[in-house]
Each structure stands twice: as structure tokens, then as C-alpha cells.
Design a protein around this motif. Structure first.
Motif, PDB file in Angstrom:
ATOM      1  N   VAL A   1       0.838  -1.204   0.000  1.00  0.00           N
ATOM      2  CA  VAL A   1       0.000   0.000   0.000  1.00  0.00           C
ATOM      3  C   VAL A   1       0.873   1.253   0.000  1.00  0.00           C
ATOM      4  N   LEU A   2       1.886   1.273   0.869  1.00  0.00           N
ATOM      5  CA  LEU A   2       2.780   2.429   0.941  1.00  0.00           C
ATOM      6  C   LEU A   2       3.484   2.654  -0.392  1.00  0.00           C
ATOM      7  N   ASP A   3       4.081   1.594  -0.941  1.00  0.00           N
ATOM      8  CA  ASP A   3       4.844   1.742  -2.178  1.00  0.00           C
ATOM      9  C   ASP A   3       3.950   2.141  -3.345  1.00  0.00           C
ATOM     10  N   ARG A   4       2.772   1.514  -3.455  1.00  0.00           N
ATOM     11  CA  ARG A   4       1.883   1.804  -4.572  1.00  0.00           C
ATOM     12  C   ARG A   4       1.309   3.223  -4.457  1.00  0.00           C
ATOM     13  N   SER A   5       0.911   3.616  -3.253  1.00  0.00           N
ATOM     14  CA  SER A   5       0.349   4.957  -3.064  1.00  0.00           C
ATOM     15  C   SER A   5       1.396   6.030  -3.355  1.00  0.00           C
ATOM     16  N   ALA A   6       2.620   5.815  -2.871  1.00  0.00           N
ATOM     17  CA  ALA A   6       3.686   6.793  -3.101  1.00  0.00           C
ATOM     18  C   ALA A   6       4.021   6.879  -4.590  1.00  0.00           C
ATOM     19  N   ALA A   7       4.098   5.724  -5.259  1.00  0.00           N
ATOM     20  CA  ALA A   7       4.427   5.727  -6.687  1.00  0.00           C
ATOM     21  C   ALA A   7       3.378   6.468  -7.504  1.00  0.00           C
ATOM     22  N   ALA A   8       2.110   6.368  -7.091  1.00  0.00           N
ATOM     23  CA  ALA A   8       1.040   7.065  -7.808  1.00  0.00           C
ATOM     24  C   ALA A   8       1.213   8.576  -7.743  1.00  0.00           C
ATOM     25  N   HIS A   9       1.966   9.053  -6.726  1.00  0.00           N
ATOM     26  CA  HIS A   9       2.214  10.492  -6.589  1.00  0.00           C
ATOM     27  C   HIS A   9       3.652  10.843  -6.987  1.00  0.00           C
ATOM     28  N   GLY A  10       4.345   9.902  -7.615  1.00  0.00           N
ATOM     29  CA  GLY A  10       5.707  10.177  -8.053  1.00  0.00           C
ATOM     30  C   GLY A  10       6.695  10.261  -6.910  1.00  0.00           C
ATOM     31  N   LEU A  11       6.413   9.567  -5.813  1.00  0.00           N
ATOM     32  CA  LEU A  11       7.257   9.647  -4.617  1.00  0.00           C
ATOM     33  C   LEU A  11       7.938   8.308  -4.351  1.00  0.00           C
ATOM     34  N   THR A  12       9.065   8.354  -3.673  1.00  0.00           N
ATOM     35  CA  THR A  12       9.778   7.148  -3.245  1.00  0.00           C
ATOM     36  C   THR A  12       9.994   7.234  -1.745  1.00  0.00           C
ATOM     37  N   PRO A  13       9.324   6.377  -0.947  1.00  0.00           N
ATOM     38  CA  PRO A  13       9.490   6.427   0.506  1.00  0.00           C
ATOM     39  C   PRO A  13      10.928   6.105   0.914  1.00  0.00           C
ATOM     40  N   ALA A  14      11.440   6.838   1.882  1.00  0.00           N
ATOM     41  CA  ALA A  14      12.779   6.575   2.417  1.00  0.00           C
ATOM     42  C   ALA A  14      12.649   5.631   3.605  1.00  0.00           C
ATOM     43  N   VAL A  15      12.570   4.322   3.314  1.00  0.00           N
ATOM     44  CA  VAL A  15      12.400   3.325   4.380  1.00  0.00           C
ATOM     45  C   VAL A  15      13.747   3.110   5.053  1.00  0.00           C
ATOM     46  N   ALA A  16      13.867   3.628   6.270  1.00  0.00           N
ATOM     47  CA  ALA A  16      15.126   3.526   7.009  1.00  0.00           C
ATOM     48  C   ALA A  16      15.277   2.174   7.675  1.00  0.00           C
ATOM     49  N   LEU A  17      14.174   1.665   8.234  1.00  0.00           N
ATOM     50  CA  LEU A  17      14.193   0.384   8.932  1.00  0.00           C
ATOM     51  C   LEU A  17      12.919  -0.381   8.584  1.00  0.00           C
ATOM     52  N   GLN A  18      13.005  -1.695   8.588  1.00  0.00           N
ATOM     53  CA  GLN A  18      11.816  -2.514   8.385  1.00  0.00           C
ATOM     54  C   GLN A  18      11.850  -3.676   9.352  1.00  0.00           C
ATOM     55  N   ALA A  19      10.658  -4.069   9.802  1.00  0.00           N
ATOM     56  CA  ALA A  19      10.520  -5.172  10.749  1.00  0.00           C
ATOM     57  C   ALA A  19       9.310  -5.990  10.355  1.00  0.00           C
ATOM     58  N   SER A  20       9.341  -7.294  10.637  1.00  0.00           N
ATOM     59  CA  SER A  20       8.275  -8.182  10.175  1.00  0.00           C
ATOM     60  C   SER A  20       7.057  -8.191  11.085  1.00  0.00           C
ATOM     61  N   ALA A  21       7.153  -7.615  12.284  1.00  0.00           N
ATOM     62  CA  ALA A  21       6.027  -7.596  13.226  1.00  0.00           C
ATOM     63  C   ALA A  21       5.585  -6.161  13.482  1.00  0.00           C
ATOM     64  N   PRO A  22       4.278  -5.898  13.496  1.00  0.00           N
ATOM     65  CA  PRO A  22       3.801  -4.533  13.770  1.00  0.00           C
ATOM     66  C   PRO A  22       4.309  -3.988  15.100  1.00  0.00           C
ATOM     67  N   GLY A  23       4.392  -4.849  16.125  1.00  0.00           N
ATOM     68  CA  GLY A  23       4.888  -4.391  17.421  1.00  0.00           C
ATOM     69  C   GLY A  23       6.305  -3.861  17.342  1.00  0.00           C
ATOM     70  N   ALA A  24       7.131  -4.487  16.529  1.00  0.00           N
ATOM     71  CA  ALA A  24       8.504  -4.015  16.361  1.00  0.00           C
ATOM     72  C   ALA A  24       8.538  -2.664  15.661  1.00  0.00           C
ATOM     73  N   VAL A  25       7.662  -2.490  14.662  1.00  0.00           N
ATOM     74  CA  VAL A  25       7.570  -1.195  13.984  1.00  0.00           C
ATOM     75  C   VAL A  25       7.193  -0.105  14.992  1.00  0.00           C
ATOM     76  N   LEU A  26       6.244  -0.398  15.867  1.00  0.00           N
ATOM     77  CA  LEU A  26       5.829   0.582  16.883  1.00  0.00           C
ATOM     78  C   LEU A  26       6.965   0.898  17.844  1.00  0.00           C
ATOM     79  N   ASP A  27       7.708  -0.125  18.262  1.00  0.00           N
ATOM     80  CA  ASP A  27       8.828   0.099  19.187  1.00  0.00           C
ATOM     81  C   ASP A  27       9.893   0.981  18.553  1.00  0.00           C
ATOM     82  N   LEU A  28      10.189   0.751  17.286  1.00  0.00           N
ATOM     83  CA  LEU A  28      11.202   1.545  16.602  1.00  0.00           C
ATOM     84  C   LEU A  28      10.727   2.986  16.406  1.00  0.00           C
ATOM     85  N   ALA A  29       9.435   3.148  16.053  1.00  0.00           N
ATOM     86  CA  ALA A  29       8.890   4.499  15.895  1.00  0.00           C
ATOM     87  C   ALA A  29       8.876   5.244  17.220  1.00  0.00           C
TER      88      ALA A  29
END
Length: 311
Positions: free
Chosen positions: A204-232
Motif C-alpha cells: 500500500v505504501l509503495d503503490r500509493s507513493a508511486a502514484a504520486h511520483g514519490l519514493t518512501p525513504a524506508v530507514a528500517l523494516q521489521a516483520s512484526a507490527p509491534g517491532a515497527v511501533l517500538d522503533l517508531a
């Protein structure tokens, strides 16, 4: 003529070798040779040419092979029909789910199905959503709970469980924390923490950004939502998830992304051809998730609160 003779003959036809065919059907090599000779004697024709290094079918053998396949398929269908009439379900179902899945209605459905049909072996596998969809297409997974962008794959049967937008997640004091809503351009101006490629939210993020000509700067990625929340929460990037993944996480602010038009969808998908065991499991899924609304292929939205998963 016996059905086992047809099975032995098909094994030789596929392996082109009596020894390997015997191992496949778990009989001795002399035993399988004798059974096929009996079949040839009953039919009055040589089915296998044994003169070369490989066991090749004769012209008559090729005709018999096609009929043997049809006979054994009909017998298998007969057994399935009788089992269904007797209310018996046997076999094995392979269920796939996205990584870090905590969707309790799926677990409830599996539990109810197991109690009702203890003779069916249930295998549970975790994988990225993209890979699970491919495994359903390949036939190695019977039913999968997957996260996708926008809608479930059109070539598979299924229904949506949840459809949600993406949101930005930031700690108090972050420059975006005071906004009621932000644009994708504003989101992409910051480092992002997100789920990995192959998940619905990332798509969703990649497709939505591409539709607006944008490239998200993904600094970190995690496979569990809880990990994403902890990092944020530690200020390592703006988290991107769906609202149900965030819940009421203390110390974090959820900000709407106003121009991300592609929703994140959590869906149950399966191949159009269903075994009796899978049909029974789907009945339990409907009871646990709730019946899809007529004409929408979507489960009642009230079930969304029960789902916190790596869509």
C-alpha cells in the motif's frame, strides 16, 4: 483386473523404470513386474517394452495409460462423494497466514474444525503475503490469510476480512505529532519504519507513493507490527501501519495520511477447486469471522477490532 494393477502400471509409465516404480508404490521389483504381466495377460497385449534400458510404453500401453488415469480418478471421486454423504471428512489441509499473525477468529476456526473433524491433519505455515498467494495458486497451500493492497487477487476465491487505510505513527514531540492529517509528500520527507516487501501494508505504501511520483525513504523494516511501533517510539523513523495494528499504544500518536487512496486489505483466499475438508473449514471460518456482506465479499467490519496482524 484389479485397481492396484492399474496403479502399478501408472507408476512404471511415469518412472520408465521398474525398480523406481516399485519403490514408489512400496512393492518389490519382482512383485510389480508380475502384476503388470498379469494385467497384460488379461488385456491380451504388451503394455511395456522391456527391450531397452528404459521401460517404454507400447502404443497400446499409451492408450491404457490414459484410461487407467481416468479409472483411478473416478474411483477417487467416488470415495469423496461417499465420504461427503456419510458426513466424513478426511485428508489434510494446509493453512497459511501472514507472519506475526494474531487474528484470533482464524485460530477459533481451526480449533472448531479440528474438534469436528479430528481425522483431518492441519498444517499451519507462516510466510509473506505475496508468497502465500503464490503457494495458493500452486496448490501447496489450501487456504491463506493474506494482506494485500487494494483488493484480493481476482483469480482466487475469497473474501475481505478488513479494509483499512495506512496511518503514520509518531511519538509525542515529533514534528508530525501535532497534525490531524498529512500528505504522502509530507510523510516521505521523513525516514520511515515499515513492514518488509511482500506484506500488504508495504505494498500500500509503495503503490500509493508511486502514484504520486514519490519514493518512501524506508530507514528500517521489521516483520512484526509491534517491532515497527517500538522503533517508531524511539524516534528511529515514522511508523507506517494500519489503525488496528496500532491500537491504543501509549506514547504514540496516529496521524491520517490523507491522499493514500489504496487501502490495506486482510483477506482469506483459496483456489476455486476445493476439497471436502477445505469446504468444511470454510464453514468454520464463516462462523468465526462472520458471514461476508452480500455483494461485497467483505466480512462485517465489527470484526476488525479482533485483528492485529502483519497485513
Amino acid at each position: 483386473m484389479e485397481l492396484r494393477q492399474l496403479k502399478y502400471f501408472l507408476a512404471v509409465a511415469e518412472e520408465r523404470n521398474f525398480t523406481r516404480a516399485a519403490e514408489l508404490v512400496r512393492i518389490s521389483q519382482p512383485g510389480i513386474s508380475a502384476q503388470i504381466r498379469q494385467l497384460e495377460g488379461e488385456l491380451g497385449a504388451t503394455l511395456v517394452d522391456r527391450s531397452g534400458r528404459r521401460a517404454e510404453l507400447t502404443a497400446v500401453g499409451e492408450v491404457v495409460r490414459d484410461h487407467a488415469r481416468s479409472v483411478l480418478a473416478a474411483v477417487e471421486a467416488l470415495h469423496r462423494a461417499v465420504d461427503e454423504m456419510n458426513g466424513l471428512v478426511r485428508g489434510r489441509v494446509v493453512v497459511g497466514m501472514v507472519r506475526a499473525c494474531t487474528v484470533t477468529p482464524l485460530f477459533d476456526a481451526l480449533s472448531g474444525f479440528h474438534l469436528a473433524h479430528p481425522g483431518v491433519e492441519i498444517s499451519l505455515v507462516e510466510d509473506d503475503s505475496d508468497r502465500l498467494v503464490e503457494r495458493v495458486r500452486e496448490g501447496t497451500v489450501d487456504l491463506a490469510l493474506v494482506g494485500v493492497a487494494g483488493r484480493a487477487p481476482g483469480d482466487l476465491d475469497g473474501w475481505q476480512v478488513v479494509s483499512e487505510p495506512i496511518v503514520a505513527v509518531v511519538p509525542a514531540g515529533h514534528p508530525l505529532a501535532g497534525h490531524d492529517g498529512i500528505t504522502l509528500a509530507e510523510l516521505c520527507a521523513h525516514p520511515i519504519v515499515c513492514l518488509p516487501p511482500g506484506t500488504g501494508i508495504r505494498a500500500v505504501l509503495d503503490r500509493s507513493a508511486a502514484a504520486h511520483g514519490l519514493t518512501p525513504a524506508v530507514a528500517l523494516q521489521a516483520s512484526a507490527p509491534g517491532a515497527v511501533l517500538d522503533l517508531a517510539a524511539r524516534g528511529l523513523g515514522v511508523g507506517v501501519l494500519s489503525p488496528s495494528m496500532v491500537g491504543g499504544r501509549e506514547g504514540l500518536r496516529t496521524v491520517a495520511v490523507t491522499d493514500a487512496d489504496v487501502p490495506g486489505v486482510l483477506a482469506l483466499v483459496w483456489a476455486p477447486v476445493k476439497s471436502p475438508a477445505l469446504r468444511e473449514l470454510l464453514l468454520h471460518c464463516r462462523r468465526s469471522f462472520g458471514e461476508p456482506r452480500p455483494g461485497t465479499g467483505t466480512a462485517p467490519t465489527g470484526t476488525a477490532a479482533a485483528h492485529r496482524s502483519a497485513v
